[in-house]
Design a protein around this motif. Structure first.
Motif, PDB file in Angstrom:
ATOM      1  N   TRP A   1      15.869 -43.086  -0.614  1.00 24.94           N
ATOM      2  CA  TRP A   1      16.065 -42.739  -2.024  1.00 24.94           C
ATOM      3  C   TRP A   1      17.322 -43.404  -2.567  1.00 24.94           C
ATOM      4  CZ3 TRP A   1      19.971 -40.218  -4.661  1.00 24.94           C
ATOM      5  CH2 TRP A   1      19.688 -39.932  -6.002  1.00 24.94           C
ATOM      6  N   VAL A   2      18.418 -43.348  -1.823  1.00 23.14           N
ATOM      7  CA  VAL A   2      19.673 -43.953  -2.279  1.00 23.14           C
ATOM      8  C   VAL A   2      19.493 -45.457  -2.480  1.00 23.14           C
ATOM      9  CG1 VAL A   2      22.050 -44.497  -1.617  1.00 23.14           C
ATOM     10  CG2 VAL A   2      21.166 -42.186  -1.278  1.00 23.14           C
ATOM     11  N   ALA A   3      18.828 -46.117  -1.528  1.00 22.87           N
ATOM     12  CA  ALA A   3      18.617 -47.565  -1.645  1.00 22.87           C
ATOM     13  C   ALA A   3      17.783 -47.897  -2.878  1.00 22.87           C
ATOM     14  CB  ALA A   3      17.936 -48.094  -0.381  1.00 22.87           C
ATOM     15  N   ALA A   4      16.723 -47.119  -3.099  1.00 19.57           N
ATOM     16  CA  ALA A   4      15.847 -47.385  -4.239  1.00 19.57           C
ATOM     17  C   ALA A   4      16.556 -47.181  -5.572  1.00 19.57           C
ATOM     18  CB  ALA A   4      14.613 -46.483  -4.162  1.00 19.57           C
ATOM     19  N   GLU A   5      17.371 -46.124  -5.669  1.00 20.83           N
ATOM     20  CA  GLU A   5      18.021 -45.814  -6.937  1.00 20.83           C
ATOM     21  C   GLU A   5      19.263 -46.676  -7.178  1.00 20.83           C
ATOM     22  OE1 GLU A   5      16.451 -43.538  -9.142  1.00 20.83           O
ATOM     23  OE2 GLU A   5      15.031 -44.103  -7.585  1.00 20.83           O
ATOM     24  N   MET A   6      20.099 -46.859  -6.162  1.00 17.09           N
ATOM     25  CA  MET A   6      21.280 -47.706  -6.337  1.00 17.09           C
ATOM     26  C   MET A   6      20.889 -49.164  -6.499  1.00 17.09           C
ATOM     27  SD  MET A   6      24.206 -46.147  -3.792  1.00 17.09           S
ATOM     28  CE  MET A   6      25.425 -47.280  -4.438  1.00 17.09           C
ATOM     29  N   GLY A   7      19.763 -49.556  -5.900  1.00 10.27           N
ATOM     30  CA  GLY A   7      19.315 -50.942  -6.022  1.00 10.27           C
ATOM     31  C   GLY A   7      18.878 -51.307  -7.419  1.00 10.27           C
ATOM     32  N   ARG A   8      18.616 -50.303  -8.270  1.00 13.56           N
ATOM     33  CA  ARG A   8      18.191 -50.556  -9.646  1.00 13.56           C
ATOM     34  C   ARG A   8      19.387 -50.692 -10.601  1.00 13.56           C
ATOM     35  NH1 ARG A   8      15.513 -46.193 -10.289  1.00 13.56           N
ATOM     36  NH2 ARG A   8      16.754 -45.122 -11.877  1.00 13.56           N
ATOM     37  N   TYR A   9      20.570 -50.368 -10.153  1.00 14.72           N
ATOM     38  CA  TYR A   9      21.762 -50.433 -10.999  1.00 14.72           C
ATOM     39  C   TYR A   9      21.865 -51.818 -11.646  1.00 14.72           C
ATOM     40  CZ  TYR A   9      26.638 -50.094 -12.393  1.00 14.72           C
ATOM     41  OH  TYR A   9      27.802 -50.077 -13.124  1.00 14.72           O
ATOM     42  N   PRO A  10      22.259 -51.923 -12.916  1.00 12.14           N
ATOM     43  CA  PRO A  10      22.805 -50.893 -13.807  1.00 12.14           C
ATOM     44  C   PRO A  10      21.754 -50.249 -14.709  1.00 12.14           C
ATOM     45  CG  PRO A  10      23.108 -53.030 -14.821  1.00 12.14           C
ATOM     46  CD  PRO A  10      22.386 -53.268 -13.513  1.00 12.14           C
ATOM     47  N   TRP A  11      20.488 -50.382 -14.349  1.00 17.31           N
ATOM     48  CA  TRP A  11      19.417 -49.896 -15.224  1.00 17.31           C
ATOM     49  C   TRP A  11      18.985 -48.496 -14.827  1.00 17.31           C
ATOM     50  CZ3 TRP A  11      18.903 -52.965 -19.231  1.00 17.31           C
ATOM     51  CH2 TRP A  11      19.182 -54.329 -19.099  1.00 17.31           C
ATOM     52  N   ILE A  12      18.894 -47.599 -15.819  1.00 15.75           N
ATOM     53  CA  ILE A  12      18.288 -46.294 -15.566  1.00 15.75           C
ATOM     54  C   ILE A  12      16.778 -46.398 -15.791  1.00 15.75           C
ATOM     55  CG2 ILE A  12      18.539 -45.367 -17.920  1.00 15.75           C
ATOM     56  CD1 ILE A  12      19.404 -42.712 -16.583  1.00 15.75           C
ATOM     57  N   VAL A  13      16.368 -47.268 -16.725  1.00 12.06           N
ATOM     58  CA  VAL A  13      14.975 -47.700 -16.849  1.00 12.06           C
ATOM     59  C   VAL A  13      15.013 -49.214 -16.777  1.00 12.06           C
ATOM     60  CG1 VAL A  13      12.878 -47.731 -18.247  1.00 12.06           C
ATOM     61  CG2 VAL A  13      14.376 -45.723 -18.291  1.00 12.06           C
ATOM     62  N   GLN A  14      14.397 -49.779 -15.756  1.00 12.19           N
ATOM     63  CA  GLN A  14      14.537 -51.190 -15.436  1.00 12.19           C
ATOM     64  C   GLN A  14      14.281 -52.096 -16.651  1.00 12.19           C
ATOM     65  OE1 GLN A  14      15.262 -52.423 -12.167  1.00 12.19           O
ATOM     66  NE2 GLN A  14      15.593 -54.333 -13.273  1.00 12.19           N
TER      67      GLN A  14
END
Length: 456
Positions: free
Chosen positions: A376-389
């Motif tokens: 979960w951390v990898a998936a969410e931090m990997g999207r930074y800086p977007w909260i909606v890609q």
């Protein structure tokens, strides 16, 4: 401290604590369905005893999961009001579907599952257990769909401008089956199965070490190991499919996963290393040449986009993402190795007396939990800086009226509450495990009736 960092930390704290429990409920639900199906087929009372005991554990994990999940919905309205307004139409549809398809199904049959052992027929109780299990799975479906839309949005258009802009659904099924939802859902559900199975494996190994409830532990362990082995094979396939989806739809995230700073063909797959963002390289790297290109696109010469194609201000925390991604894979490897060794010893007839393997199995309950949290951390931090890609940045999704002091105060409060919740969970779980299954769990009025009819 910056309000954005505090708000992100608070959401990470609450969701990571919550995420301990739903995977256990989903996995235990599947285990209970298999156990009750075995009881209906064989009429062996040991399956009845296993079912009754693990239903009590299921009830505990389910209750804590519900209590900790409610908090996050309030966070959307307090810390992330702009984000909530932006995705309200999308999340409203998904969460409404969760209420209709999941909560109603679970709540309608949960009481029968928990208290109906001696009040309804075995087939009726099995049906109730099956519906609760499906309800737990449906709940995961809609949560993952909503989160996957944030990763790979589809089936929408944007209405309004500036602070009044929001995403509006134009195709519900395109939103549901967005490019990443199916792969991520399957990957998440199998991870939940593993969490449930390794809890059963851990408790069963503990009983065998203590030389208690031998028949119960042996039978529970056999079922859990069988499901875990199949799940681990599935997870290998599904993890590969999910990674291919990331390579296609979120190349910057893949670059962070692999610490790939330069776009290149014949990209290697890094097994181990330490990311050096200053020099833009991975130090002490151990890698397999060309493997990343081959796994991503089926071609060892395929070009993999690196972080050089992304503005540095849009880079995620590459050091953290790189390592937690490998932690997830390492935990899968530990589970797979342990399961293979256990099944081999089971086949040799020495598993139930092998002290060292049983000791490792007792602590193996941590492996899927670490894997799920790290994933979960990898998936969410990997999207930074977007909260909606590609559509809404994290900084843009924050509430405009919430201050750092307010968020910090709520973090302190939640930390205390969650600490006591966790202590209570561990205490109650330990009490149930120490009490163990009882002889009363071996019988039911319907089992006795069936035995009597069979003897006649």
């Amino acid at each position: 401290m910056d309000v954005e960092i505090l708000a992100r930390f608070q959401f990470a704290l609450t969701i990571m604590f919550h995420y301990i429990y739903p995977p256990l409920s989903i996995g235990l639900g599947l285990f209970l369905v298999c156990v009750e199906a075995s009881y209906l087929k064989t009429k062996n009372p040991i399956y009845l005893q296993i079912g009754k005991f693990w239903t009590r554990i299921f009830a505990l994990t389910f209750a804590i999961g519900v209590a900790t999940g409610i908090v996050m919905e309030f966070e959307f309205g307090t810390n992330w009001a702009t984000y909530s307004r932006y995705v309200g139409d999308v999340f409203g549809s998904a969460l409404a579907a969760e209420g209709v398809f999941a909560f109603f199904l679970e709540s309608g049959f949960l009481a029968i599952m928990l208290f109906g052992w001696n009040r309804v027929k075995p087939k009726t109780h099995f049906f109730a257990t099956l519906m609760v299990c499906l309800g737990a799975h449906f709940s995961a479906v809609w949560i993952v769909v909503a989160n996957s839309w944030m990763q790979t949005p589809a089936g929408y258009h944007i209405v309004g401008e500036g602070l009044n802009a929001r995403a509006e659904i134009v195709d519900f099924w395109a939103m549901v089956f967005n490019p990443s939802s199916v792969d991520r859902l399957a990957h998440t559900l199998v991870g939940a199965w593993l969490a449930g199975m390794f809890l059963v494996i851990s408790v069963s190994a503990y009983y065998l070490l203590k030389k208690k409830h031998f028949d119960f532990a042996r039978c529970s362990l056999k079922i859990a190991l069988s499901i875990a082995f199949v799940s681990l094979i599935l997870q290998l396939i599904l993890g590969d499919m999910s990674a291919k989806g990331v390579a296609q739809n979120q190349p910057a995230k893949l670059a962070a996963f692999e610490g790939l700073f330069e776009t290149q063909s014949e990209a290697p797959l890094t097994l181990f290393g330490i990311v050096n963002t200053h020099e833009r390289r991975v130090d002490y790297q151990i890698a397999v040449p060309k493997l990343l290109s081959f796994l991503s696109f089926g071609d060892s010469s395929a070009i993999i986009q690196g972080l050089d194609k992304v503005p540095e201000k849009d880079w995620p925390n590459v050091k953290a993402v790189f390592q937690v991604y490998r932690l997830m894979i390492a935990m899968w490897a530990c589970m797979f190795l342990l399961t293979v060794i256990a099944i081999y010893l089971w086949w040799k007839g020495t598993l139930f007396t092998n002290v060292w393997v049983l000791r490792i199995m007792t602590f193996s309950v941590l492996f899927p939990q670490l894997a799920n949290e790290a994933g979960w951390v990898a998936a969410e931090m990997g999207r930074y800086p977007w909260i909606v890609q590609g559509l809404l940045r994290i900084s843009e999704g924050l509430s405009k009226s919430v201050t750092a002091n307010q968020v910090f105060g709520s973090i302190a409060m939640f930390s205390v509450v969650y600490f006591f919740l966790f202590v209570m969970f561990i205490y109650l779980l330990n009490e149930k495990i120490k009490h163990g299954p009882t002889d009363e769990d071996l019988t039911s009025p319907y089992h006795n009736l069936l035995t009597y009819v069979k003897e006649l």
